[in-house]
Design an enzyme around this catalytic site. Sequence first.
Site, mmCIF file in Angstrom:
data_model
loop_
_atom_site.group_PDB
_atom_site.id
_atom_site.type_symbol
_atom_site.label_atom_id
_atom_site.label_comp_id
_atom_site.label_asym_id
_atom_site.label_seq_id
_atom_site.Cartn_x
_atom_site.Cartn_y
_atom_site.Cartn_z
ATOM 1 N N LYS A 275 6.310 7.712 -0.987
ATOM 2 C CA LYS A 275 5.532 7.943 -0.585
ATOM 3 C C LYS A 275 4.801 6.121 0.157
ATOM 4 O O LYS A 275 5.545 5.628 -0.237
ATOM 5 C CB LYS A 275 4.267 7.266 -1.713
ATOM 6 C CG LYS A 275 2.685 7.888 -0.957
ATOM 7 C CD LYS A 275 2.390 8.675 -0.671
ATOM 8 C CE LYS A 275 0.897 8.606 0.533
ATOM 9 N NZ LYS A 275 0.629 8.500 1.272
ATOM 10 N N LYS B 275 4.557 1.012 -8.067
ATOM 11 C CA LYS B 275 3.276 0.872 -7.977
ATOM 12 C C LYS B 275 2.671 2.490 -8.252
ATOM 13 O O LYS B 275 1.671 2.710 -9.227
ATOM 14 C CB LYS B 275 3.065 0.297 -6.401
ATOM 15 C CG LYS B 275 1.566 0.396 -6.306
ATOM 16 C CD LYS B 275 1.308 -0.149 -5.307
ATOM 17 C CE LYS B 275 2.118 -1.233 -4.517
ATOM 18 N NZ LYS B 275 1.132 -1.284 -3.129
ATOM 19 N N LYS C 124 9.005 2.848 2.673
ATOM 20 C CA LYS C 124 7.753 2.153 3.485
ATOM 21 C C LYS C 124 8.589 1.940 4.839
ATOM 22 O O LYS C 124 9.392 1.983 5.273
ATOM 23 C CB LYS C 124 7.591 1.053 3.294
ATOM 24 C CG LYS C 124 7.070 -0.119 3.281
ATOM 25 C CD LYS C 124 5.667 -0.153 2.690
ATOM 26 C CE LYS C 124 4.403 -0.804 3.276
ATOM 27 N NZ LYS C 124 3.516 -0.977 2.586
ATOM 28 N N THR D 272 -8.347 1.026 -1.327
ATOM 29 C CA THR D 272 -7.751 -0.538 -2.561
ATOM 30 C C THR D 272 -8.111 -1.187 -3.250
ATOM 31 O O THR D 272 -8.701 -1.942 -4.031
ATOM 32 C CB THR D 272 -6.443 -0.934 -1.205
ATOM 33 O OG1 THR D 272 -5.276 0.076 -0.884
ATOM 34 C CG2 THR D 272 -5.911 -2.099 -1.503
ATOM 35 N N ASN E 34 -7.774 -4.643 6.482
ATOM 36 C CA ASN E 34 -8.488 -3.308 5.658
ATOM 37 C C ASN E 34 -9.062 -3.859 4.423
ATOM 38 O O ASN E 34 -10.024 -3.945 3.707
ATOM 39 C CB ASN E 34 -7.848 -2.120 6.306
ATOM 40 C CG ASN E 34 -7.991 -1.382 5.398
ATOM 41 O OD1 ASN E 34 -9.012 -1.545 4.462
ATOM 42 N ND2 ASN E 34 -7.371 -0.539 5.547
ATOM 43 N N SER F 75 -4.515 8.194 -1.617
ATOM 44 C CA SER F 75 -3.579 8.426 -0.255
ATOM 45 C C SER F 75 -3.503 9.937 -1.533
ATOM 46 O O SER F 75 -3.177 11.144 -0.942
ATOM 47 C CB SER F 75 -2.661 7.464 -0.696
ATOM 48 O OG SER F 75 -2.635 7.124 0.826
HETATM 49 P P1 NAD Z 1 -4.785 -5.766 7.876
HETATM 50 O O1 NAD Z 1 -4.227 -6.024 8.865
HETATM 51 O O2 NAD Z 1 -5.418 -4.996 8.139
HETATM 52 O O3 NAD Z 1 -5.214 -6.715 7.735
HETATM 53 C C1 NAD Z 1 -4.315 -8.510 7.252
HETATM 54 C C2 NAD Z 1 -5.506 -9.790 7.446
HETATM 55 O O4 NAD Z 1 -4.647 -10.991 6.909
HETATM 56 C C3 NAD Z 1 -6.150 -9.935 8.617
HETATM 57 O O5 NAD Z 1 -7.311 -10.795 8.633
HETATM 58 C C4 NAD Z 1 -5.009 -11.105 9.277
HETATM 59 O O6 NAD Z 1 -5.628 -11.893 10.573
HETATM 60 C C5 NAD Z 1 -4.735 -11.791 8.141
HETATM 61 N N1 NAD Z 1 -3.885 -12.744 8.084
HETATM 62 C C6 NAD Z 1 -2.374 -12.851 8.200
HETATM 63 N N2 NAD Z 1 -1.988 -14.099 8.689
HETATM 64 C C7 NAD Z 1 -2.604 -15.114 7.577
HETATM 65 C C8 NAD Z 1 -2.932 -16.298 6.623
HETATM 66 N N3 NAD Z 1 -2.184 -17.020 7.228
HETATM 67 N N4 NAD Z 1 -3.582 -16.578 6.448
HETATM 68 C C9 NAD Z 1 -5.056 -16.116 6.728
HETATM 69 N N5 NAD Z 1 -4.814 -14.727 7.079
HETATM 70 C C10 NAD Z 1 -4.100 -14.590 7.615
HETATM 71 O O7 NAD Z 1 -3.907 -5.578 6.727
HETATM 72 P P2 NAD Z 1 -4.143 -4.926 5.433
HETATM 73 O O8 NAD Z 1 -3.616 -3.761 5.697
HETATM 74 O O9 NAD Z 1 -5.069 -4.852 5.096
HETATM 75 O O10 NAD Z 1 -3.008 -5.336 4.403
HETATM 76 C C11 NAD Z 1 -3.132 -6.475 4.011
HETATM 77 C C12 NAD Z 1 -2.299 -6.874 2.785
HETATM 78 O O11 NAD Z 1 -2.403 -5.638 1.565
HETATM 79 C C13 NAD Z 1 -0.171 -5.821 2.975
HETATM 80 O O12 NAD Z 1 0.181 -6.883 2.102
HETATM 81 C C14 NAD Z 1 -0.519 -4.620 2.611
HETATM 82 O O13 NAD Z 1 0.812 -4.001 2.206
HETATM 83 C C15 NAD Z 1 -1.153 -4.882 1.312
HETATM 84 N N6 NAD Z 1 -2.399 -3.533 1.431
HETATM 85 C C16 NAD Z 1 -2.847 -2.654 1.865
HETATM 86 C C17 NAD Z 1 -3.142 -1.595 1.600
HETATM 87 C C18 NAD Z 1 -4.517 -0.950 2.288
HETATM 88 O O14 NAD Z 1 -4.763 0.450 2.694
HETATM 89 N N7 NAD Z 1 -4.505 -1.266 3.704
HETATM 90 C C19 NAD Z 1 -2.510 -1.642 0.335
HETATM 91 C C20 NAD Z 1 -2.359 -1.230 -0.090
HETATM 92 C C21 NAD Z 1 -1.770 -3.019 -0.042
#
Ligand code: NAD
Length: 421
Positions: free
Chosen positions: A66, A90, A102, A186, A217, A355
């Site tokens: 997953k 996790k 992944k 999340t 997100n 999920s």
């Molecule tokens: P996303 O693409 O929706 O959002 C990422 C955000 O980070 C954007 O707003 C982008 O502009 C910002 N960003 C990028 N570089 C930056 C910087 N240097 N400084 C400030 N902001 C910056 O992605 P997401 O889904 O929100 O994922 C973000 C993190 O959370 C990742 O590491 C992802 O693996 C982790 N994560 C996400 C989920 C999920 O359900 N979406 C679940 C577990 C973990």
Amino acid sequence: MSFFENTLKNIAEAAKIMKLDAKVEVVLQHPKRVLEVSIPVERDNGQVEVVQGFRVQHNDAAGPYKGGVRFHEDVNMDEVKALATLMTLKCAVVNLPLGGAKGGIAIDPVAYSPKELEQITRRYVRLIEPFIGPETDVPAPDVNTDAQVMAWIADEYSKLKEKNMWGVVTGKPVSFGGSVGRDDATSQGGMFILDELMRSFGKEAKNTRVVIQGFGNAGANMANILYLNGYNIIAVSDSKGGLYCEHGLDPLATMKCKVKSGSVADCGGEEFQPKAGDSCKRVSNEELLRLDCDVLVLAALENQITEKNANEVQAKIIFELANGPTTIEADEILAKRNIIVIPDILANAGGVTVSYFEMVQNKQNYYWDSQEVADKLKKVMVAAWENVAKNREKYACTYRQAAFITALYRLSDILTLRGLS
Ligand code: NAD
């Protein structure tokens, strides 16, 4: 040190503290399967280019692989291996019957039209199709991928199999087999963990000043959920910069402004400063990480707090909603400075937990309401918190080490029962 090496070092440290069986440790140091695929794209202007896609299946002893699929120009094999390994750990921390994987495609999604992105996604599915499926490996959204991308994956896979097999992916739109509550799972899960931590200090939400790096997100939903639960959000940022309002800001108003202006850094006008004395200002991404606050939520990308800036962090708590945002060198500095780090494999496990709920609902073809999802999520997250907190006390270690130990106990048990699998 690369992200994958960093992850292996975290495993090694926890293994040493808990005296993990060396056979189990060596198995977990190696992903079981590593795929790299070349995806041709016919651009809207008629030109053809080839982009690289990846899927790493780290370990499936506990259940089907997953893990999300990321679209980002920096995606590479080392990163995907690290993220897949973290997924195995996790799922084990929150005690889900799932393994870790992944995927990613090395593109800047902004440079492609929706039609081109659909084509890339569907071709990626055709290339990895023999290795994924509801019982084998179930992708999900991650950075720059969303419910629409998941719908393309579910549709393409179902076409290849000539029957509806929506369960091949999670994070789908609710009208197409998704679970309610997956969008902000999340962050919702993160809040349950943060609430437990704050309760352990006797600190109330309204007295807790929070800074959030990343407004996608995970970050924007976290800002909103914390705000609605009384936390004071004083700064947020995206890739273009940050906004700092000392008196606090409203994440929904910030999101509305970001949609119009393109970045939170361009917000903070008069409507953000309703009272005399209020002030908002633009801060750089580097400055945001140094702001004085109670909780710094990292919700962007990996390697954000490193040996270069760990000494400048003023937050009392770092909360890792992103995967791998703190390097191992930074961890050491933060621990010496008594800054608490709530690690990714615990802090952001709410996403994979809902999920898993989506997989269960797809199998039953029976769907739960939002209250049922929230109640079940809370139960899972609080139980994981309690296990990690117990191990932290037992081994007098950091929360990261305790979370890894919690996961490794479970994986050791399963791997031993299965003969290392
Ligand atoms: P996303 O693409 O929706 O959002 C990422 C955000 O980070 C954007 O707003 C982008 O502009 C910002 N960003 C990028 N570089 C930056 C910087 N240097 N400084 C400030 N902001 C910056 O992605 P997401 O889904 O929100 O994922 C973000 C993190 O959370 C990742 O590491 C992802 O693996 C982790 N994560 C996400 C989920 C999920 O359900 N979406 C679940 C577990 C973990």
